[in-house]
Design an enzyme around this catalytic site. Sequence first.
Site, PDB file in Angstrom:
ATOM      1  CB  SER A   1      -0.913   0.002   1.227  1.00 26.04           C
ATOM      2  OG  SER A   1      -0.148  -0.232   2.374  1.00 26.04           O
TER       3      SER A   1
ATOM      4  CB  THR B   1      -0.437   6.211   0.999  1.00 26.30           C
ATOM      5  OG1 THR B   1      -1.327   5.089   0.924  1.00 26.30           O
ATOM      6  CG2 THR B   1      -1.141   7.413   0.400  1.00 26.30           C
TER       7      THR B   1
ATOM      8  NE  ARG C   1      -9.134   8.394  -2.587  1.00 23.30           N
ATOM      9  CZ  ARG C   1      -8.403   8.076  -1.530  1.00 23.30           C
ATOM     10  NH1 ARG C   1      -7.121   7.848  -1.653  1.00 23.30           N
ATOM     11  NH2 ARG C   1      -8.951   7.990  -0.345  1.00 23.30           N
TER      12      ARG C   1
ATOM     13  CB  THR D   1      -1.017   5.695   4.831  1.00 24.15           C
ATOM     14  OG1 THR D   1      -2.036   5.826   3.851  1.00 24.15           O
ATOM     15  CG2 THR D   1      -0.104   6.903   4.790  1.00 24.15           C
TER      16      THR D   1
ATOM     17  CB  THR E   1      -3.351   5.240   8.249  1.00 24.22           C
ATOM     18  OG1 THR E   1      -3.523   4.196   7.280  1.00 24.22           O
ATOM     19  CG2 THR E   1      -3.423   4.642   9.633  1.00 24.22           C
ATOM     20  N   GLY E   2      -6.265   5.217   6.936  1.00 23.60           N
ATOM     21  CA  GLY E   2      -7.642   4.750   6.857  1.00 23.60           C
ATOM     22  C   GLY E   2      -8.338   5.407   5.677  1.00 23.60           C
TER      23      GLY E   2
HETATM   24  N1  ASP Z   1      -5.538   7.267   3.895  1.00 26.62           N
HETATM   25  C1  ASP Z   1      -5.187   6.560   2.694  1.00 26.62           C
HETATM   26  C2  ASP Z   1      -6.016   7.095   1.557  1.00 26.62           C
HETATM   27  O1  ASP Z   1      -7.192   7.327   1.728  1.00 26.62           O
HETATM   28  C3  ASP Z   1      -5.329   5.080   2.772  1.00 26.62           C
HETATM   29  C4  ASP Z   1      -4.942   4.451   4.099  1.00 26.62           C
HETATM   30  O2  ASP Z   1      -4.162   5.016   4.861  1.00 26.62           O
HETATM   31  O3  ASP Z   1      -5.435   3.352   4.404  1.00 26.62           O
HETATM   32  O4  ASP Z   1      -5.498   7.232   0.477  1.00 26.62           O
END
Ligand code: ASP
Length: 290
Positions: free
Chosen positions: A49, A165, A175, A147, A198-199
Site C-alpha cells: 500500500s 501511500t 483520486r 499508509t 491512516t484509513g
Molecule cells: N488514507 C489513505 C487514503 O485514503 C489510505 C490508508 O491510509 O489506508 O489514500
Amino acid sequence: MNDYRIIATWSFGKIAVEVAAPLLQKGKPALDAALAGAQAVEDDPKVNSVGYGGIPNSVGVVSLDACVMDGKTLSCGAVGCLENIKHAAAVARLVMEKTPHIMLVGQGAQAFALQHGFPLESLVTPESIAEWEKNRPKKGKTAGHDTVTVLARDQSGTLGGVCTTSGLSYKLPGRVGDSPLIGSGLYVDDEAGAAGATGVGEEIIRAGGAGLVVEFMRQGKTPQEACETMIRKVNRLAARRGVHPARVSFLAMDKRGRVGGACSKGGKFVYAFGEPGKIELITAPEIEAL
Ligand code: ASP
C-alpha cells in the site's frame, strides 16, 4: 538535549523505525530520519500500500500521494497522483525545498521529479498485478489500503513528519486522499505536536484531519486523548451520514515526545514506536462509536 522518539503507522512502520532510529541516535534532524524511514517502506515490494508494489488504481496504475512537514519552520511539501516515480516522499520534500509551492500533482509532479533526477520506473510487481487482476470484478470497490506515516522528534526537540501511500486500491484515476494534504494526512508544529492519519481518506478529510489532532494537543490534551477525541468525532460524523463505522486511525506525538494512537472499532491499528534502546509495536485502542 532530548531523547529522540519515533512512531510509524502499522506493523510495517517497524521498517521505518528501524531505519530512522539509528539516524536520530546520531543526531540527524527529525525530517531527515522520518524520510529515510518512510523511503525504506516505499522500497519494500512486500508492503502493498506504499510505493513500489503498491496496489494499482482501477486502470492498473500505481498512483502515489505523499507529503512532508517540518515542525520548526512549518515548511511543507506534497505530491498527489504521482505515477512511475518510486520515492514520492522525497519528491514532496523537494517541492518543499525547491519551489514556492506546497503541492504538485499528476504530470506536473512527475515532470518535476524527472527534472530532479528521479528515475521513471514501473511500480508494479508480479504480486501486485496478480492481486489487481483477481479483484478487478469488484471494480468501483476498494480493497486493501494503508499508509506509512512517520512522526519523529530529534535530539534538538524538533518534530518532523512524513506520510506516503498508494492510497485506496482500485481508486478512480485522479483520486487524491488525505495523505498528501497538509492538515489532513499529516500536520507538524513544534509548538503543539505532530499527528498523522491512516484509513479511509474521504472520512479523514471530512472530519478535519490530523491538523485537528494537533490543535487538540495545543489545547492541552495528551497525544492519546487527542487521537481518541478525533476518532469520536469521525465516528459521530459517520453515524450522521449513515456510513458508520468509518475505518480510520490517528497517531500523534507531542512536543515532549509523548505518543498516542487510536482507531475506530474493528480498525486493528498497531504502530511502531522507537526510543533509545527500544523498538516495539503498540496496539492502539479501538474507540467505541459514540
Ligand atoms: N488514507 C489513505 C487514503 O485514503 C489510505 C490508508 O491510509 O489506508 O489514500
